[in-house]
Enzyme design. Structure first.
Site, PDB file in Angstrom:
ATOM      1  N   ASP A  10     -59.456 -10.779 -25.065  1.00  0.00           N
ATOM      2  CA  ASP A  10     -59.371  -9.675 -24.121  1.00  0.00           C
ATOM      3  C   ASP A  10     -58.576  -8.563 -24.828  1.00  0.00           C
ATOM      4  O   ASP A  10     -57.901  -8.818 -25.825  1.00  0.00           O
ATOM      5  CB  ASP A  10     -58.651 -10.176 -22.867  1.00  0.00           C
ATOM      6  CG  ASP A  10     -58.331  -9.058 -21.914  1.00  0.00           C
ATOM      7  OD1 ASP A  10     -59.232  -8.246 -21.627  1.00  0.00           O
ATOM      8  OD2 ASP A  10     -57.174  -8.985 -21.461  1.00  0.00           O
ATOM      9  N   ASP A  12     -56.682  -5.397 -23.101  1.00  0.00           N
ATOM     10  CA  ASP A  12     -55.470  -4.949 -22.403  1.00  0.00           C
ATOM     11  C   ASP A  12     -54.678  -6.124 -21.842  1.00  0.00           C
ATOM     12  O   ASP A  12     -55.220  -6.962 -21.121  1.00  0.00           O
ATOM     13  CB  ASP A  12     -55.847  -3.995 -21.260  1.00  0.00           C
ATOM     14  CG  ASP A  12     -56.693  -2.817 -21.744  1.00  0.00           C
ATOM     15  OD1 ASP A  12     -56.739  -2.563 -22.960  1.00  0.00           O
ATOM     16  OD2 ASP A  12     -57.313  -2.157 -20.893  1.00  0.00           O
TER      17      ASP A  12
HETATM   18 MG    MG Z   1     -56.454  -8.017 -19.726  1.00  0.00          MG
END
Ligand code: MG
Ligand code: ZN
Length: 186
Positions: A10, A12
């Site tokens: 992922d 962020d």
């Molecule tokens: Mg995230």
């Protein structure tokens, strides 16, 4: 030809701080441990980034801004000798019911096809229950981080998944497991 194991990351709250929808590469704040973690992981796994960027559908970020930020992120990682093989982003919002937004396994399956990946030996690392769900939907082992939104959403996890403090903790977990199961891949 042997299939490659991969780690899907992922963006962020996992590699960089989650400060909301980022419109400008100057606002990228890497977790200090991300570089070491990714350097360790890439000795054994191909790296991919899969990110939900609903700010595009919500009109809060332009798609070009997201592309620019992503490009800059990849360049910064490359300057630290980290190679991300591909980055996929979903521009939709949850209500759009698209096929590509995590927890849908769409981008994992797409990467598996494009790069001849062995999903059974692969992992996904993220700070949201939808990242963990995405891994389970694709047959990839999820690792849930407590950075980013991780701590806030931890009780929403629907499955018993591995939980790590941060990305470096996750890297150590993955690599120790790899070392005890087989030889170095590259
Ligand atoms: Mg995230
Ligand atoms: Zn989508």
């Amino acid at each position: 030809m042997a299939k490659h194991p991969a780690v899907f990351l992922d963006r962020d709250g996992t590699i960089i701080e989650d400060i909301g929808y980022i419109k400008n590469p100057l606002h990228l704040i890497f977790y200090p441990e991300s570089f070491q973690a990714l350097n360790m992981i890439q000795e054994y796994f191909l790296l991919f980034i899969i990110t939900n960027q609903s700010g595009i559908a919500k009109g809060l970020t332009a798609e070009d801004e997201v592309k620019e930020v992503n490009k800059s992120l990849i360049d910064i990682l490359r300057s630290r000798n980290i190679r991300v093989y591909d980055l996929f982003y979903c521009p939709h919002k949850a209500e759009d019911s698209c096929t590509c937004r995590k927890p849908n396994p769409y981008f994992i399956n797409k990467a598996a096809e494009l790069y001849n990946l062995n999903l059974a030996d692969s992992y996904i690392i993220g700070d949201h229950p939808s990242d963990a769900k995405c891994g389970l939907n694709a047959g990839v082992e999820p690792i849930y981080l407590l950075t980013g939104h991780g701590r806030k959403h931890q009780e929403e996890l629907t499955h018993d998944v591995r939980i790590c403090e941060n990305i470096l903790d996750a890297a150590n977990y993955i690599i120790n497991k790899k070392r005890t199961t087989n030889e170095r891949f590259f």
